[in-house]
Design a protein around this motif. Structure first.
Motif, PDB file in Angstrom:
ATOM      1  N   THR A  81       0.833  -1.204   0.000  1.00  0.00           N
ATOM      2  CA  THR A  81       0.000   0.000   0.000  1.00  0.00           C
ATOM      3  C   THR A  81       0.856   1.237   0.000  1.00  0.00           C
ATOM      4  N   TYR A  82       2.032   1.145   0.595  1.00  0.00           N
ATOM      5  CA  TYR A  82       2.869   2.332   0.673  1.00  0.00           C
ATOM      6  C   TYR A  82       3.269   2.819  -0.703  1.00  0.00           C
ATOM      7  N   THR A  84       1.279   2.600  -3.361  1.00  0.00           N
ATOM      8  CA  THR A  84       0.098   3.325  -3.831  1.00  0.00           C
ATOM      9  C   THR A  84       0.021   4.697  -3.198  1.00  0.00           C
ATOM     10  N   VAL A  85       0.228   4.726  -1.904  1.00  0.00           N
ATOM     11  CA  VAL A  85       0.150   5.988  -1.182  1.00  0.00           C
ATOM     12  C   VAL A  85       1.173   6.976  -1.728  1.00  0.00           C
ATOM     13  N   ARG A  88       0.251   8.224  -5.136  1.00  0.00           N
ATOM     14  CA  ARG A  88      -0.833   9.192  -5.057  1.00  0.00           C
ATOM     15  C   ARG A  88      -0.304  10.575  -4.672  1.00  0.00           C
TER      16      ARG A  88
END
Lengths: 299, 345, 271
Positions: A81-82, A84-85, A88
């Motif tokens: 997820t990091y 993706t974060v 973003r």
């Protein structure tokens, strides 16, 4: 012939510093060492440690934190997820930078070409809104954009819409907030370059038959390029870490890397992991910066 | 060369003068208060200074974790802090709190006995309860006509994107655990796994995450439902009775914010004087009026206006199912990871 | 050319409108009777009265301005010297230094705040032990630490702004001054600084603004006596930002505007 540069890494001088040069540099060097290198070093050490029950540091070397950033804890695959974060955050920062550039360049141009007596006044006018308190400003935007807010109420009153238009707590609102906050940080550096632009060069281009667009492309942009690059840096880099705006105007739905890191220091109280995330960003930046800044040889 | 000399002189003076205030600190009769801002109204501070002659330096924080981070990283010597219950537990365990000299705090008799010997501080040696509160559901009854009794009703899918919740991973997970009938203080990998699918269903329905001022979204009509602090709910109710407050039937978090003295506090006696001062009914009443949480001071409650006493968010009727948070140590990072992962997708 | 200038002028006016709309709004609402929300319930000066009586807010404002002021001065000095040195001299690890300067900008604020706090705590032990040998004074978190922290992340902004201005500068400028017999320092001061002035002003404005609004780094590096306005405002967010905060922002904006107008006036008279 103007060579293209990466970042403003111009070597106007090629002297080796004498004792006087070193003396002048000493303050900045000392400052950097004391207040940047040493604290960063502390964080680097932390990033290889773990936290204990209370949240204090356990000094035992481990790659665990970095592994967690790059490899998913459940599946072990590369990608978390990091990622993706982080992407973003980059997208938001990039979008903000581009919009600031488009919106802000004409303003910097106008101020730079304005009569000398007016320039400082105009610059101050650009900055003064930002001497109000950040939260008060942002809440003013919330008042404008929210469902019962001024914009919606106005539009409803004018019969232009029948139901409130969802403006707040959307990615659009976030970009608006970011652009609003960082616009001056593009206008000011670009102004620095525009201000010294020799008008005769522009006129010469016109005399030679170039239209405004061509003049802009081939004369103005290259000459103000250092300012543009500076502006881009001073918007993109801080915007990467900004999260107060995503929280306040975006509802905090999609976390940004700044928010995730802050959470590690506050809510999760996992300082080592937060330090690892921070280090990763710093290293990434340093690598990108190193390779894109090329030296421009003196003419 | 004159301007540059003036400039350099100014800078040097600035650099030298700047630490002086910090150095002078040692001599004055002061109290360094590190607290939630809304909890200590200016009039209370002024009143204290007037009565005792002690100057109060107030430093605010916006979350327990900020306070904890600063205390743990070292630095300033604060005399009083206002931790929540699970933070007190952690601080006591690590020996970071001073034992109170209760002889200096006679007014403690004004407190409701329910709030004096609580699980996080069983002997009442380290803390004095300041305010209590709950985390519950606010319903804008003008917009929401269906009955809301608990978390499942909020997230049943008919209020998609009209919900505001606290931006607090631990709170959010506790709601899921309560809904599943699991104990909210047993944060094991197993329990988190069970909570995950429920949260996966819930989180996309949230429009705003806000721990600082969730009432804003509700007041502005951007959301119709919220799971918020009871103090926020009380303020909303005071503004407009359409904002009903419901304690979820599955169970709710009751938080206890207390006053405590960090170890090594330079002005311990002044701190105890302050605690004693706050416990005076007429002073405690001012605090309640500033921010209507549940006041544990029975004498003060009697002084409140009838409307305040009947505010369902401040003083919930009946015997609702409430539970305090325990310190979960390392598990805090697992909770954060779970919620971040779910949000991030 | 004139047309382009006109268009840019119009665009600038629009952008200024965009910048000032929330500001006008918050100024107007500082007179609103209601303590929160959009509804206008009546005109009042009550919040200004309250502000005048709330000493901590006024103290915080004073602190913010002092800290921002000193930060700006230090940032300009460090940033200008730094940019100049990076431009003028060539030495082995210049690129590394260039990159290092950006680190304070890249580092997330919470990390900078925490790491500086840890650093200050580590240093304060030995420092106070040394101080104790000859005085009763004690060094702790306060103005100095906040100023140091602010300067650290503000000066890169000044440096970058000045670097942009230095790029492509005519090297003859400095040479000319030195040919005329000026020692290097004087040449720098009399020739380079006026040339760099627009960039210095840009940088100073940025540094001042950044310092005024800084929250997280300040939170971690401040002491009880150096509370800034931003800290107070963020702390009040929970309760709801009552219009006395609008009032303080309004006062500050108007005071600055007044200052600008007055100095314009003075300048014109001096001509």
């Amino acid at each position: 012939m103007l060579a293209t540069t990466g970042v403003a890494e111009t070597t106007g001088g090629s002297r080796r510093p004498g004792w006087f040069g070193w003396l002048m540099m000493a303050p900045m060097l000392l400052w950097l060492v004391a207040f940047v290198v040493v604290p960063t070093g502390i964080l680097l050490v932390y990033s290889f440690c773990q936290r204990d029950d209370l949240g204090e540091i356990v000094y035992s070397f481990s790659w665990e934190n970095y592994r967690r950033i790059f490899f998913d804890s459940d599946t072990g695959k590369f990608g978390t997820t990091y990622f993706t974060v982080f992407i973003r955050s980059i997208v938001y920062a990039g979008l903000t930078t581009i919009i600031c550039l488009v919106v802000g360049y004409p303003v910097a141009w106008f101020i730079g070409r304005a009569p000398e007596s007016r320039r400082n006044l105009l610059l101050m006018l650009v900055m003064i809104p930002f001497w109000t308190s950040f939260l008060v400003r942002t809440y003013a935007w919330i008042m404008i954009l929210s469902n019962n807010g001024l914009l919606n109420s106005g539009l409803e009153y004018a019969r232009l819409i029948s139901e409130p238009f969802e403006m707040l707590y959307t990615p659009g609102a976030v970009v608006l907030g970011l652009v609003y906050s960082y616009l001056p940080f593009l206008i000011l550096p670009v102004y620095g370059s525009v201000e010294k632009l020799d008008n005769s060069l522009v006129e010469a281009a016109f005399d030679l038959g170039a239209g405004p667009v061509r003049t802009f492309q081939e004369v103005i942009v290259p000459l103000t390029q250092p300012g543009i690059v500076a502006g881009i840096l001073l918007v993109f880099i801080p915007a990467l870490g900004m999260f107060a705006i995503t929280q306040l105007m975006g509802g905090g739905i999609k976390p940004t890397i700044g928010e995730v890191i802050q959470n590690q220091f506050l809510q999760a109280r996992d300082w080592p992991f937060g330090a690892a995330l921070g280090m990763t960003i710093v290293v990434l930046f340093a690598v990108v910066f190193w390779f894109t800044s090329r030296k421009q040889e003196p003419a | 060369m004159k301007p540059i000399r003036l400039l350099l002189a100014g800078v040097l003076i600035g650099l030298v003068a700047a630490p002086l205030p910090a150095m002078a600190q040692k001599k004055k009769n002061v109290l360094n208060l590190f607290c939630w801002s809304e909890y200590v109204p200016q009039e209370v501070i002024d009143g204290f200074t007037k009565e005792t002659g002690i100057k109060v330096n107030v430093v605010n924080y916006a979350s327990n974790e900020e306070m904890l981070a600063k205390l743990l990283a070292g630095g300033s010597k604060y005399d009083l802090v206002q931790p929540s219950e699970y933070t007190i537990e952690a601080l006591v365990k690590a020996g970071k709190l001073e034992e109170l000299n209760l002889a200096n705090i006679p007014n403690i008799k004004n407190l409701d006995p329910k709030f004096t010997k609580m699980p996080h501080d069983p002997d009442g040696k380290y803390s004095v309860t300041w305010m209590a509160g709950t985390v519950g559901i606010v319903v804008n009854t003008a917009k929401v006509k269906t009955p809301i009794t608990g978390y499942k009703d909020v997230f049943d899918g008919t209020h998609k994107r009209r919900i505001v919740v606290l931006n607090d991973a631990r709170e959010i997970v506790s709601w899921a655990l309560n809904s599943l009938g699991l104990p909210i203080n047993e944060i094991t990998a197993e329990n988190l796994d069970k909570a995950k699918p429920l949260l996966k269903e819930w989180l996309p329905q949230v429009k705003v995450y806000d721990s600082d001022s969730p009432k804003t979204a509700l007041l502005n009509g951007d959301v119709d439902l919220g799971i918020v602090w009871s103090g926020e709910a009380a303020i909303l109710y005071k503004k407009d009775k359409k904002f009903a407050f419901v304690l979820p039937k599955e169970g709710a978090h009751q938080f206890i914010d207390s006053l405590a003295i960090p170890k090594g506090a330079p002005n311990k006696e002044n701190a105890e004087k302050f605690i004693n001062y706050i416990l005076k009914p007429e002073v405690s009443k001012l605090v309640s009026e500033a921010f209507p949480y549940t006041n544990p001071n029975l004498e003060a409650r009697k002084l409140l206006s009838k409307a305040d006493q009947e505010n369902p968010a401040s003083y919930p009727p009946g015997e609702p199912k409430l539970e305090t948070f325990k310190d979960i140590g390392k598990a805090a990072k697992d909770i954060d990871k779970l919620v971040t992962d779910l949000k991030g997708k | 050319m004139a047309l382009v200038n006109w268009l840019c002028g119009g665009w600038t006016a629009l952008v200024f409108a965009f910048l000032y709309v929330p500001i006008i709004l918050l100024m107007v609402y500082s007179f609103n009777k209601a303590d929160m929300g959009i509804a206008w319930t009546g005109f009042t000066f009550a919040w200004y009265e309250k502000l005048w009586k709330t000493q901590p807010l006024l103290d915080a404002l004073k602190n913010s301005v002092i800290i921002a002021g000193i930060t700006t001065v230090l940032s300009v000095i460090l940033g200008t010297l730094g940019a100049w040195m990076l431009y003028r001299y060539r030495f082995p690890w210049r690129k590394a230094l260039s990159t290092l300067v950006f680190i304070p900008m890249v580092i997330p604020e919470v990390i900078m705040g925490v790491s500086l706090l840890i650093f200050f705590t580590l240093v304060s032990g030995p420092l106070n032990a040394w101080l104790a040998t000859f005085s009763e004074a004690e060094w702790g978190l306060g103005y100095s630490t906040v100023i140091i922290a602010h300067t650290t992340f503000c000066f890169p902004f000044v440096l970058v702004a000045i670097q942009a201005r230095l790029a492509g500068v005519d090297p003859c400028l400095e040479e000319a001054a030195m040919d005329l017999g000026a020692p290097p320092l004087k040449a720098f001061w009399l020739v380079m600084v006026p040339y760099l002035l627009p960039a210095i002003i840009s940088g100073a404005l940025m540094a001042f603004t950044l310092s005024l609004d800084e929250y997280i780094v300040t939170l971690f590096t401040t002491g009880p006596e150096s509370q800034t306005l931003t800290l107070k405002v963020f702390g009040m967010a929970k309760k709801g930002l009552d219009p006395s905060l609008n009032a303080i922002s309004t006062v500050f904006v108007l005071a600055t505007a007044l200052f600008v107008v007055l100095s314009e006036g003075v300048r014109r008279i001096n001509r």
